[in-house]
Design a protein around this motif. Structure first.
Motif, short mmCIF file in Angstrom:
data_model
loop_
_atom_site.label_atom_id
_atom_site.label_comp_id
_atom_site.label_asym_id
_atom_site.label_seq_id
_atom_site.Cartn_x
_atom_site.Cartn_y
_atom_site.Cartn_z
N SER A 68 2.01 6.81 -9.63
CA SER A 68 1.06 6.00 -10.37
C SER A 68 -0.17 6.83 -10.72
CB SER A 68 0.63 4.78 -9.55
OG SER A 68 -0.10 3.87 -10.35
N GLY A 108 -0.54 0.06 -8.70
CA GLY A 108 -1.42 1.22 -8.82
C GLY A 108 -2.83 0.76 -9.11
N ASN A 125 0.48 0.59 -2.63
CA ASN A 125 -0.06 1.49 -3.64
C ASN A 125 0.26 2.92 -3.24
OD1 ASN A 125 -1.75 3.07 -5.35
ND2 ASN A 125 -3.13 1.33 -5.61
#
Length: 252
Positions: free
Chosen positions: A7, A149, A193
């Motif tokens: 990301s 992200g 994430n």
């Protein structure tokens, strides 16, 4: 199945190359959570690497602006300058490809219980920074693992019944390649994430990524050093705002 999760590459060619070298041979599919471009000075090179490699792509807010789908007026002056430069620097073919990247959330085919998004799965532009931000997505989606992200912060949040936890990988250094394993217990929902490949903001300058292993029921977070000096030099040579080069060293 092992998925390499990337990301927020943000046109940082050196960071992307370091990540792909470090991850070589350890994954079956690549999932890109968005913001391939913006800030960095190598948008065409990064897109031309990601296009053939990624099985799934989710658009990010910088992708949306840089390809012309949205105005840059909502960005701060530095981000706006980089977005306008990126729009003009990209080839027409790459702009069109970026414009066609779908909005999240995306459900990978044949992989139940997984969702890919850029920001929140409830709102692609929402940052999930705190447990308060994570509460609604964890409660409302009912998905076992949502990869996100947008914040440039590696880690995430999890919920099991009445227990809530924030997850942050723990590393020993700020210079070498390192990894941290997160087991995935049953009946637990996660927002994960992988961190930012090209512009981390957790005070660790190293490129961040993660690998999800469905058979081992774990996520391995990674940090790897990269050729920072060259990445900074590209930004300065492109006459992008100097702060974009300086912040790479600071990891923020």
């Amino acid at each position: 199945m092992r998925a390499l999760i990337l990301s927020d590459i943000h046109a940082n060619l050196e960071a992307l190359n370091a990540v792909l070298e470090a991850a070589a041979g350890t994954y079956d599919v690549l999932w890109n959570l968005g913001d391939v471009v913006g800030y960095g000075a190598s948008p065409n090179e990064v897109i031309e690497i990601i296009r053939p490699l990624a099985q799934l792509n989710v658009r990010g807010n910088h992708d949306r602006v840089c390809c012309g789908l949205a105005s840059a007026l909502g960005f701060n002056p530095i981000a706006r300058a980089a977005a306008n430069w990126t729009h003009d620097e990209m080839t027409e073919e790459n702009r069109q490809w970026l414009a066609g990247v779908p909005k999240g959330p995306i459900h990978p085919e044949g992989v139940p219980g997984i969702v890919l998004a850029h920001g929140s799965p409830l709102n692609e532009d929402q940052y999930i920074l705190t447990m308060r931000d994570a509460w609604a997505p964890l409660q409302q989606t009912g998905i076992e693992i949502t990869f996100i992200g947008h914040t440039h912060l590696q880690g995430g949040f999890c919920q099991r019944e009445e227990q809530w936890h924030e997850l942050r990988p723990r590393y020993e250094t700020r210079n070498d390649a390192e990894s941290w394993i997160l087991p995935l217990p049953e009946r637990t929902r996660h927002l994960i994430n992988p961190g930012s490949v090209g512009q981390p903001r957790d005070h660790d300058w190293r490129a961040a990524f993660a690998i999800y292993d469905s058979e081992a029921s774990e996520i391995v977070f990674h940090r790897v050093p990269y050729d920072l000096t060259t990445a900074q030099g590209r930004i300065l040579m492109a006459e992008l705002p100097e702060k974009l080069a300086l912040r790479l060293r600071e990891g923020r």
